[in-house]
Design a protein around this motif. Sequence first.
Motif: not given
Length: 144
Positions: A50-69
Amino acid sequence: MLRALSVLPLVLFTSPALAWEFRASRVCELLHKDETASVRVVFDPAVPEYFIAITPNRPWTPGPFFSMRFDGPLSNTIATDRHVITPDGGTLTVTDRGFGNVLDGLEFNITVTALMGDQAVQIPLDGAAPEVREFRACASGLGV
């Protein structure tokens, strides 16, 4: 007054789609796009992953962790350090062999907020539940 009424259909039909949509081909897809972000969830039986791809209206700022609440009746927060961001920062992708927590979150809640550092992208889940159920049935039928 008549002119105002004739413009109304144009306004109604040119607004961005806010619905969740299921599609099936050689992969199972769950799609959503609104003014905040686009989301694409895919199950590919050839991998099988499986994969999930999320493209917001402004670029992601890289970080060490991604979470979904997930907020709603089955609230939950899930996190990973196994995310990938495209070089332009436009799309974040997470891939895994199991997606039960993600699918439960999308099906049984009101919103999901994608979080990276201090960037938060809130996505409404109105209408997602029936499409998630179709997605699950598709993935089960393709070998999960």
